[in-house]
Design a protein around this motif. Sequence first.
Motif, PDB file in Angstrom:
ATOM      1  N   SER A   1      -0.948  -3.759   1.883  1.00  0.00           N
ATOM      2  CA  SER A   1       0.156  -4.720   1.849  1.00  0.00           C
ATOM      3  C   SER A   1      -0.373  -6.111   1.562  1.00  0.00           C
TER       4      SER A   1
ATOM      5  N   THR B   1       5.497   0.885   5.895  1.00  0.00           N
ATOM      6  CA  THR B   1       4.082   0.880   6.274  1.00  0.00           C
ATOM      7  C   THR B   1       3.842   1.764   7.494  1.00  0.00           C
TER       8      THR B   1
ATOM      9  N   VAL C   1      -2.424   2.521   3.335  1.00  0.00           N
ATOM     10  CA  VAL C   1      -1.440   1.467   3.104  1.00  0.00           C
ATOM     11  C   VAL C   1      -2.154   0.177   2.704  1.00  0.00           C
TER      12      VAL C   1
ATOM     13  N   GLN D   1      -1.482  -1.625   7.845  1.00  0.00           N
ATOM     14  CA  GLN D   1      -2.269  -1.670   6.620  1.00  0.00           C
ATOM     15  C   GLN D   1      -3.750  -1.838   6.938  1.00  0.00           C
TER      16      GLN D   1
ATOM     17  N   ALA E   1       4.371  -6.576   4.813  1.00  0.00           N
ATOM     18  CA  ALA E   1       4.572  -5.534   5.823  1.00  0.00           C
ATOM     19  C   ALA E   1       5.520  -5.954   6.924  1.00  0.00           C
TER      20      ALA E   1
END
Length: 467
Positions: free
Chosen positions: A83, A71, A81, A109, A61
């Motif tokens: 990551s 993101t 999200v 995230q 990210a």
Amino acid sequence: MTKKTNVLCFIDNPRGRDFEIVVLLAIFIEKYLNCKVEFFLKWDIHQIYKKKPDIVLTPNAIGSHYYYEITKYAAESGIKVFSLISEGNFRTNGTFNYWGYNKNNIFYQDYICHWSQRTLDFLVSELPEYKDKMVLTGATGFDRYKIYEFQKRETILRKYGKEKYKKVITYAAWSFGKLFNEQGRKEIQYMNAPGKPDRAKWMEEQMYEVEGVLERVITENPDILFFLKRHPSARNPSVTGEEMNEIIRLSKYENVIYIKEREEIHDLIAISDLWLGFETTTALEAWCMHDRPTILINSNTDFIRDELYKGSVIAADYSELQSFVDEFYTTGRVKAFDIVEKKQERNRLMASIIGFDDGLNHLRAAFYFNKTLTRPESKIKIKINLIYLFRHLLTRLGKLTYNKDLFLKLPKFKKSVWVFERLDMSEAYLAKKRYEKYVDDFYEKKHLHSLSDFELLWTNIITQKNE
């Protein structure tokens, strides 16, 4: 049949490090979590608006402004999200910028995935407000060394017409190439430390020293084939042309193959007798695959770096490197690499850096992906971003007229060559398809046949601390 969860996975290249970080997770979630995964180049962020996915997956990210934008755009649109992390072996002495390209200093995230307990503990102490997001997954990209089958030496040598060679050594380049592009020089300047020599000047001196050592060992050993692998991050992908580095001028020799992106690093490790570098995390990858010696060419070891070098043998000059080469091809081993202290360091470093060396890191990540997947939905409202739309339209129109040789000659277009060269994701899908067999065989050996088997495994491999 239950509707599949639509997952958009953005990567910087249909092959290489970031793809390897996400591909095993992608295979698992398609097989066992009812997901459909589509790969897109990180440049094409408009796909979020166009596809309106249920979840966005990225290999990191913060590692580029594109991943940060992806993101942020997804999260602010109400899209989940997930990551991972590309550079999880970061320094915990205060010298590492853990925000990277994330200029807002906000993690978008659901989970901040860590390779090791060491980095998790450090970031919790630095950012206690994100403690509940911090989880330990291990380094997913290293799982392949327990799962994949790799190319045979004769297959790769045949590709280059070098079948006559019986001995193979690979050198993995460092980021000396950053000296020769503007962005790289800015990054080097950022690394200048108080009381230390100018880093750019020091790097240039080291580069030519390493080049000299390599050139001599190459010319003194014409019966050995040397693969010289360019560092993948020595320049921004928008920079065209060949940059100077410690190995490019050595490509003229008959017993040298200069590698940019044609071969995967894991295949080169698999076929090599010795693994060389100046400073390289690929030494750790070599340890994951087999116990062949890793040798670093360092005239001195007093520079900013992590502890990874402690598991390798250090060659201060050509004479020392040649003695290690001679010893290996005479006895099959390098004693200095085999001493108990070095083995202990390698074991310690493996745990400290990648967390786990059992091939299960992608399943640890899958546990948290599943938690992201099953949390309550947010209201999704995606606003069109005109910059992302413009990029998207440029790539679609550009594909119709793209000619690499022509674009390289046009100042306004040459910086976009990397986009058109990587836009086609067919290679990623082919690799994923090939890896599925390796994954199936691995799961079979582990007696993992259904989601309930994986859920039972999760109770054993996910620590209570991180649940």
